[in-house]
Design an enzyme around this catalytic site. Structure first.
Site, PDB file in Angstrom:
ATOM      1  N   VAL A 129       0.845  -1.193   0.000  1.00 11.63           N
ATOM      2  CA  VAL A 129       0.000   0.000   0.000  1.00 11.63           C
ATOM      3  C   VAL A 129       0.880   1.241   0.000  1.00 11.63           C
ATOM      4  O   VAL A 129       0.665   2.185  -0.745  1.00 11.63           O
ATOM      5  CB  VAL A 129      -0.931   0.003   1.230  1.00 11.63           C
ATOM      6  CG1 VAL A 129      -1.790   1.272   1.249  1.00 11.63           C
ATOM      7  CG2 VAL A 129      -1.800  -1.241   1.245  1.00 11.63           C
ATOM      8  N   GLY A 130       1.889   1.225   0.854  1.00  9.59           N
ATOM      9  CA  GLY A 130       2.807   2.359   0.945  1.00  9.59           C
ATOM     10  C   GLY A 130       3.742   2.413  -0.250  1.00  9.59           C
ATOM     11  O   GLY A 130       4.037   1.398  -0.890  1.00  9.59           O
ATOM     12  N   GLY A 182      -6.955   8.035   7.476  1.00  9.24           N
ATOM     13  CA  GLY A 182      -7.185   7.498   6.146  1.00  9.24           C
ATOM     14  C   GLY A 182      -8.075   6.270   6.193  1.00  9.24           C
ATOM     15  O   GLY A 182      -8.794   6.039   7.168  1.00  9.24           O
ATOM     16  N   ARG A 183      -8.000   5.442   5.151  1.00  8.85           N
ATOM     17  CA  ARG A 183      -8.885   4.275   5.052  1.00  8.85           C
ATOM     18  C   ARG A 183      -8.704   3.305   6.213  1.00  8.85           C
ATOM     19  O   ARG A 183      -9.678   2.836   6.799  1.00  8.85           O
ATOM     20  CB  ARG A 183      -8.634   3.548   3.721  1.00  8.85           C
ATOM     21  CG  ARG A 183      -9.075   4.317   2.491  1.00  8.85           C
ATOM     22  CD  ARG A 183      -8.869   3.483   1.232  1.00  8.85           C
ATOM     23  NE  ARG A 183      -7.460   3.177   1.020  1.00  8.85           N
ATOM     24  CZ  ARG A 183      -6.630   3.941   0.313  1.00  8.85           C
ATOM     25  NH1 ARG A 183      -7.079   5.045  -0.248  1.00  8.85           N
ATOM     26  NH2 ARG A 183      -5.363   3.600   0.163  1.00  8.85           N
ATOM     27  N   ILE A 184      -7.454   2.986   6.522  1.00  3.73           N
ATOM     28  CA  ILE A 184      -7.201   2.034   7.600  1.00  3.73           C
ATOM     29  C   ILE A 184      -7.676   2.590   8.933  1.00  3.73           C
ATOM     30  O   ILE A 184      -8.345   1.894   9.714  1.00  3.73           O
ATOM     31  CB  ILE A 184      -5.707   1.671   7.661  1.00  3.73           C
ATOM     32  CG1 ILE A 184      -5.297   0.904   6.397  1.00  3.73           C
ATOM     33  CG2 ILE A 184      -5.393   0.853   8.916  1.00  3.73           C
ATOM     34  CD1 ILE A 184      -3.806   0.709   6.243  1.00  3.73           C
ATOM     35  N   ARG A 232       4.651   3.617   9.403  1.00  3.76           N
ATOM     36  CA  ARG A 232       6.037   3.411   8.998  1.00  3.76           C
ATOM     37  C   ARG A 232       6.933   3.817  10.165  1.00  3.76           C
ATOM     38  O   ARG A 232       6.648   4.763  10.880  1.00  3.76           O
ATOM     39  CB  ARG A 232       6.385   4.247   7.748  1.00  3.76           C
ATOM     40  CG  ARG A 232       5.764   3.750   6.449  1.00  3.76           C
ATOM     41  CD  ARG A 232       6.363   2.418   6.021  1.00  3.76           C
ATOM     42  NE  ARG A 232       5.882   1.975   4.717  1.00  3.76           N
ATOM     43  CZ  ARG A 232       4.824   1.211   4.531  1.00  3.76           C
ATOM     44  NH1 ARG A 232       4.093   0.826   5.570  1.00  3.76           N
ATOM     45  NH2 ARG A 232       4.475   0.836   3.316  1.00  3.76           N
ATOM     46  N   HIS A 250       6.081  -6.410  11.233  1.00  2.00           N
ATOM     47  CA  HIS A 250       5.451  -5.766  10.072  1.00  2.00           C
ATOM     48  C   HIS A 250       4.529  -6.746   9.338  1.00  2.00           C
ATOM     49  O   HIS A 250       4.747  -7.087   8.169  1.00  2.00           O
ATOM     50  CB  HIS A 250       6.505  -5.207   9.118  1.00  2.00           C
ATOM     51  CG  HIS A 250       5.965  -4.102   8.250  1.00  2.00           C
ATOM     52  ND1 HIS A 250       6.759  -3.126   7.715  1.00  2.00           N
ATOM     53  CD2 HIS A 250       4.698  -3.817   7.816  1.00  2.00           C
ATOM     54  CE1 HIS A 250       6.028  -2.288   6.988  1.00  2.00           C
ATOM     55  NE2 HIS A 250       4.766  -2.702   7.030  1.00  2.00           N
ATOM     56  N   GLY A 300       1.042  -6.297   9.036  1.00  2.00           N
ATOM     57  CA  GLY A 300      -0.274  -5.678   8.878  1.00  2.00           C
ATOM     58  C   GLY A 300      -1.143  -6.302   7.802  1.00  2.00           C
ATOM     59  O   GLY A 300      -2.343  -6.468   7.981  1.00  2.00           O
TER      60      GLY A 300
END
Length: 263
Positions: free
Chosen positions: A17-18, A98-100, A181, A229, A231
């Site tokens: 996503v990032g 945001g969305r998350i 992040r 990490h 997610g």
């Protein structure tokens, strides 16, 4: 890498996503199309965020260790043993809505949270499916929140946002969660805050560097919960990400629509 690829490089499809690992301005100059796997991982990341928050504030990992290290047997009759903090009646502050984060907001609404605060680059219009959330300054969010959840994107404005000044502004009873992040956090400042009791605990799914060295000081702190990490590490989510990454790549190569084109 762009120089090594040369002018034949037409499309970049990232399985994430990032996109902070991509020099967006440079790929634009070179007319390289970039696709990301946005949206399909939103719920998985939100679930992980809530899970990490609960694991940190209720001390799941530290408590589980007590079974094998003998701590449970030695704790008989100790009413203060392995106490955590509840979400009920608390104030939750979210940095980056945001969305998350919006999914996190919905999920946390069942925990009888007293108040939701958020700080983002702009105020959001949230419909009736969301619990009430107040748009506040970053400083107020830090000052009033019992739980501070970082879900903001990494950019020049957010890099190093959580520094010593930020942690100093937080309650000594507060819990800090970062699923965004690692570079949003001054990690030395976080270590200081945890070691001195400036904040009560932290839960991190992201850090610097990744992978984190096994002997890093963060791994030694009893009030720091670490995850590697993960997610998006959910079966259906990773399948959807792989499919989307492939569709982005094919669309870019054959001049068709890229489902999630960044630039």
């Amino acid at each position: 890498m762009l120089d090594a690829a040369g002018p034949s490089l037409a499309v970049v499809s990232t399985f994430s996503v990032g996109y902070d690992h991509i020099d967006v301005e440079e790929v634009k100059k070179r007319n390289i199309k970039v696709g990301v796997t946005a949206d399909v991982s939103t719920k998985a990341c939100a679930e992980l965020t809530v899970g990490l928050l609960l694991a940190t504030t209720r001390r799941f990992f530290a408590s589980a260790a007590q079974i094998t290290n003998g701590g449970w047997a030695r704790s008989a009759g100790n009413a203060q043993w392995m106490l955590g903090r509840s979400l009920a009646g608390s104030t939750v502050g979210i940095f980056g809505l945001g969305r998350i984060a919006q999914e996190v907001l919905k999920m946390l609404s069942v925990f009888d949270v007293a108040k939701f605060l958020y700080n983002s680059h702009s105020e959001k219009v949230l419909d009736a499916t969301f619990p009430p959330a107040e748009f506040v300054s970053f400083e107020r969010l830090l000052r009033e929140s019992d739980f501070v959840v970082c879900t903001a994107a990494l950019n020049d404005q957010t890099r190093g946002k959580f520094d010593r000044n930020a942690f100093t502004a937080m309650k000594e009873t507060s819990v800090f969660i970062n699923v965004s992040r690692g570079a949003l956090v001054d990690q030395d400042a976080l270590v200081w805050a945890l070691q001195t009791g400036q904040i009560w605990a932290a839960g991190l799914d992201v850090m610097i560097p990744e992978p984190l060295p096994t002997d890093h000081v963060l791994t030694t702190l009893p009030n720091c919960t670490l995850l590697p990490h993960i997610g998006t590490a959910e079966m259906k989510t990773r399948d959807a990400m792989a499919e989307l990454a492939a569709d982005n790549l094919i669309g870019g190569l054959f001049d068709k629509k890229m489902p999630k084109q960044l630039c």
